[in-house]
Write an enzyme that holds these catalytic residues in place. Sequence first.
Site, PDB file in Angstrom:
ATOM      1  N   TYR A 135      19.059 -19.213  -1.659  1.00 19.51           N
ATOM      2  CA  TYR A 135      18.249 -17.991  -2.337  1.00 19.51           C
ATOM      3  C   TYR A 135      18.666 -18.690  -3.597  1.00 19.51           C
ATOM      4  O   TYR A 135      18.962 -20.079  -3.659  1.00 19.51           O
ATOM      5  CB  TYR A 135      18.795 -17.087  -2.205  1.00 19.51           C
ATOM      6  CG  TYR A 135      17.838 -15.753  -2.694  1.00 19.51           C
ATOM      7  CD1 TYR A 135      16.743 -16.375  -2.613  1.00 19.51           C
ATOM      8  CD2 TYR A 135      18.674 -15.431  -3.598  1.00 19.51           C
ATOM      9  CE1 TYR A 135      15.981 -14.926  -3.526  1.00 19.51           C
ATOM     10  CE2 TYR A 135      17.700 -13.955  -5.100  1.00 19.51           C
ATOM     11  CZ  TYR A 135      16.272 -13.973  -4.445  1.00 19.51           C
ATOM     12  OH  TYR A 135      15.543 -12.523  -5.021  1.00 19.51           O
ATOM     13  N   LYS A 191       0.386  -7.948  19.334  1.00 20.13           N
ATOM     14  CA  LYS A 191      -0.209  -9.194  19.220  1.00 20.13           C
ATOM     15  C   LYS A 191       0.671 -10.290  18.617  1.00 20.13           C
ATOM     16  O   LYS A 191       0.764 -11.569  18.608  1.00 20.13           O
ATOM     17  CB  LYS A 191      -1.347  -9.032  18.088  1.00 20.13           C
ATOM     18  CG  LYS A 191      -2.640 -10.470  18.494  1.00 20.13           C
ATOM     19  CD  LYS A 191      -3.589 -10.674  19.223  1.00 20.13           C
ATOM     20  CE  LYS A 191      -4.970 -12.056  18.747  1.00 20.13           C
ATOM     21  NZ  LYS A 191      -5.495 -11.486  19.955  1.00 20.13           N
ATOM     22  N   GLY A 240     -22.302  -6.476  20.329  1.00 16.91           N
ATOM     23  CA  GLY A 240     -20.294  -6.769  19.666  1.00 16.91           C
ATOM     24  C   GLY A 240     -19.822  -8.293  19.350  1.00 16.91           C
ATOM     25  O   GLY A 240     -20.446  -9.077  20.071  1.00 16.91           O
ATOM     26  N   ALA A 241     -18.620  -7.873  19.134  1.00 17.17           N
ATOM     27  CA  ALA A 241     -17.782  -9.142  18.660  1.00 17.17           C
ATOM     28  C   ALA A 241     -17.762 -10.071  19.825  1.00 17.17           C
ATOM     29  O   ALA A 241     -18.747 -11.623  19.887  1.00 17.17           O
ATOM     30  CB  ALA A 241     -17.017  -8.472  17.689  1.00 17.17           C
TER      31      ALA A 241
END
Lengths: 376, 376
Positions: free
Chosen positions: A36, A91, A193-194
């Site tokens: 830092y 996910k 759809g997708a």
Amino acid sequence: MDIFNKALAEHKKYKGKMEIVSRVPLNNKEDLSTYYSPGVAAVSKHLAKHPDQTNIYTNTHNSVAIVSDGSAVLGLGNIGPEGALPVMEGKAILFKKFANIDGYPIVLNTQDPNEIINIVTAIAPSFGGINLEDISAPNCFYIEDQLKKRLTIHIMHDDQHGTAVVVLAGLINACKVTNRKLQDSKVVLIGAGAAGVAIAKLLYQYAKPNIIAIDSKGVITKKRKNLSPEKLLLSSYSQDNTATDLKGSLKGADIFIGVSKSNLLNKEMIRSMAKDPIIFALANPNPEITPTDAINAGAAVVATGRSDYPNQVNNVLAFPGLFRGALDTQSTINESHKLAAAEAIANIIKSPTKTQIIPSPFDKNVVKVVAAVYKK
Amino acid sequence: MDIFNKALAEHKKYKGKMEIVSRVPLNNKEDLSTYYSPGVAAVSKHLAKHPDQTNIYTNTHNSVAIVSDGSAVLGLGNIGPEGALPVMEGKAILFKKFANIDGYPIVLNTQDPNEIINIVTAIAPSFGGINLEDISAPNCFYIEDQLKKRLTIHIMHDDQHGTAVVVLAGLINACKVTNRKLQDSKVVLIGAGAAGVAIAKLLYQYAKPNIIAIDSKGVITKKRKNLSPEKLLLSSYSQDNTATDLKGSLKGADIFIGVSKSNLLNKEMIRSMAKDPIIFALANPNPEITPTDAINAGAAVVATGRSDYPNQVNNVLAFPGLFRGALDTQSTINESHKLAAAEAIANIIKSPTKTQIIPSPFDKNVVKVVAAVYKK
């Protein structure tokens, strides 16, 4: 306790599924000065001069934003960003487990496609890739297309391409098991759809089968008015079709692919199909027909989207490797990568059977062979 | 090897300072079904109905986005999102180390304040709080103000409030060491950006000292035209001031606070100050004067922003506790919280000395006493 009650209880117990931890030591003032202030100033100055080197000095070499507007979450429809968040966290932990990728769940409280494009473009320098997730059609096509034009990092709408790759992988082996050739098969696909659009496009690229695509208004044919560009494309994949609905289309068909709603398919329809039909009933969380009913009606191979049945068509077989390879080679995915990934996943199963056409997500070869398609 | 070269080498070695890991088991199909599909659908449905419960079922109870546009990074100025990223990653690991908070570094490739407001508003459902970082004045004031109006989660621009809290904490003890009262002191503050404005406001709220604020055009007085609202406020804090520059203002002053540039202060100026002056030379990475020179010129207490000198005025004493308490109590910070936090940090040092006016960031009491201010 069923899986849904268990999931609720477990999510409440853990209060979130992921955490962010340091990979560097932070034990004393010297460490603070190094990682830092003041030391980090040297890194900042260097990256200001060489912005293309963030992947050498920061985590962008390994990070993917998992972005959703909550407009098409699992099979639940438009449930908004809060409803989408636990899926995106899920996910993220799958990314880590299967490909050691750091996934950042980001849900948006806007569903305006141009706003989404601007937001993702603005946050893109933070990440090595963008995984679009659970965004409804047709916005998902426009958003992915525009982002690919604007950004150089890897962009992928997983509901489209991850699903399409795994479906093709499964079909390659299901055809082997049932002794048919995909290019000679009649495929009935319900749900445009997708996922449906991407599956149809990839199957057609791979083997040009006869694909009859169906949406909520019936069979998609050129005769219908005001077709979107994607549906117009799908209509061009069918040969000699006269049926107007699912029941009619399924007569003599070899393969059913459902990416629509639960309970759309019944035993009678399966009995009307060709011998040893292949049933991919992929609606989530509940399939178009239960595997038991499908098999009782004569289905030779049944796949679903669920991990509690055999033959789970799960994006987790594709997206970890597709992003792992893209990050490692700084590539973007193209059509030949997707076709190669599907073949690579199928080839992991040396001798496919009715109950094993695709590998387990826990098979460690999967991510390796998929990531390797970028190197070919 | 100096700290800057060491930092470059270490950042290159680690390639990023953080990673995202799972807090739940992911070892078999049952785990996949519980924490991802299909089980997660139950959590998604529940949160779609009860969006205020993400902090029970997801990580929002513990997550903070660390957002920067790269317009004022450390003392380096406007170096853009890539230059800002290693600082934000550093902040993320400090959040984890000191308060067990999961910080998500997000750098933006826009510096338009209204765009930033829209982007942060859009991504807000993903997080429990927003730490704005290294955004230049005056945009930072407008952005923080608008976000506080739009969002209910905790928003804080750390360069303003974190810095102000720690400066006040340090000054409370520096006054004890030098036997003076802050309310009777003449304070010269140079630098009227984010940190300078917030420091002046907090000091004035605490003790109403005589504060002479200086920016790049000289002393800020009501006589100057086109003052921003913030600078107009600062001009009202000074009493009986006739000097127009730093040198003139410092004559007889008790306290110097620099949040500006290196080497602005010299020994002669310090010698012109009151007996046993207090010098807070906080410019990063290089202070307005070196501690050695300041002490040689008669400074009684010297503080800098660096961890390699005594008395480091470091935001890390404030922001972890301020966010920990805000997340745990679902509060937003107000003025009395900031004043209480400064006193709490100061009180950790039972017997302050010239070289110890503020606790070490590694003192585990710091985060506890700061987080506790929300409960009072």
